[in-house]
Design a protein around this motif. Structure first.
Motif, PDB file in Angstrom:
ATOM      1  N   LYS A  83      15.148   1.026  12.302  1.00 43.49           N
ATOM      2  CA  LYS A  83      14.357  -0.237  12.636  1.00 43.49           C
ATOM      3  C   LYS A  83      12.944   0.111  12.286  1.00 43.49           C
ATOM      4  N   TYR A  84      12.415  -0.600  11.377  1.00 40.39           N
ATOM      5  CA  TYR A  84      10.816  -0.395  10.965  1.00 40.39           C
ATOM      6  C   TYR A  84      10.191  -1.540  11.884  1.00 40.39           C
ATOM      7  N   VAL A  85       9.096  -0.774  12.265  1.00 39.89           N
ATOM      8  CA  VAL A  85       8.096  -1.749  12.934  1.00 39.89           C
ATOM      9  C   VAL A  85       6.792  -1.675  12.223  1.00 39.89           C
ATOM     10  N   VAL A  86       6.575  -2.673  11.280  1.00 45.57           N
ATOM     11  CA  VAL A  86       5.449  -2.874  10.502  1.00 45.57           C
ATOM     12  C   VAL A  86       4.140  -3.568  11.104  1.00 45.57           C
ATOM     13  N   ILE A  87       3.268  -2.913  11.277  1.00 47.86           N
ATOM     14  CA  ILE A  87       1.807  -3.323  12.090  1.00 47.86           C
ATOM     15  C   ILE A  87       1.073  -3.642  10.955  1.00 47.86           C
ATOM     16  N   GLY A  88       0.541  -4.983  11.081  1.00 50.36           N
ATOM     17  CA  GLY A  88      -0.304  -5.682   9.900  1.00 50.36           C
ATOM     18  C   GLY A  88      -0.096  -7.069   9.781  1.00 50.36           C
ATOM     19  N   ASN A  89      -0.832  -7.483   8.964  1.00 45.84           N
ATOM     20  CA  ASN A  89      -0.822  -8.916   8.399  1.00 45.84           C
ATOM     21  C   ASN A  89      -0.067  -8.723   6.926  1.00 45.84           C
ATOM     22  N   VAL A  90       1.332  -8.802   7.142  1.00 44.71           N
ATOM     23  CA  VAL A  90       2.151  -8.608   5.809  1.00 44.71           C
ATOM     24  C   VAL A  90       3.188  -9.839   5.800  1.00 44.71           C
ATOM     25  N   LYS A  91       3.582  -9.904   4.758  1.00 43.74           N
ATOM     26  CA  LYS A  91       4.657 -11.196   4.237  1.00 43.74           C
ATOM     27  C   LYS A  91       5.940 -10.414   4.537  1.00 43.74           C
TER      28      LYS A  91
END
Length: 128
Positions: A83-91
């Motif tokens: 499970k990838y938890v991507v932190i930031g303002n990404v699409k």
């Protein structure tokens, strides 16, 4: 690379520039867990770098790993859930593309493990 197994089951692995401590006695990460850490690190780096190349505003990528192992020896991993938890303002589309590229093209650890293990992937985006 040199790997030493000490009589107390501590394991030191050393190459030209770094050292890693593992354990067969619970006092450090086991070799099997280190394999999972290698998978998480390999694919996590891929996803972060791909998102940056896409000029996405990514701050961090965390990879959470659950797994199942065979009951009989050699007790290989039979299923791994990333499970990838991507932190930031990404699409969303960029994250999906980055994970797919890591899985299909770049992550050598994933490529090796996927020959014998079912690997499932999911993700979450946390704005930040």
């Amino acid at each position: 690379m040199r790997v030493r197994v000490h009589d107390d089951l501590l394991i030191t692995a050393e190459d030209e520039s770094t050292a890693l401590l593992l354990s067969g006695n619970g006092k450090a990460m086991s070799p099997m867990k280190a394999l999972l850490a290698s998978l998480g690190g390999c694919t996590g780096i891929d996803v972060l770098m791909i998102l940056k190349k896409m000029r996405e505003d990514v701050k961090e990528v965390n990879v959470y790993i659950d797994y199942e192992r065979a009951k009989e020896y050699p007790k290989i991993y039979t299923k791994i859930n990333l499970k990838y938890v991507v932190i930031g303002n990404v699409k969303k589309e960029s994250v999906e593309r980055a994970i797919k590229l890591s899985e299909e093209k770049y992550c050598s650890v994933s490529a090796m493990l996927s020959k014998t293990t079912e690997i499932n992937r999911s993700y979450e985006i946390v704005e930040g």
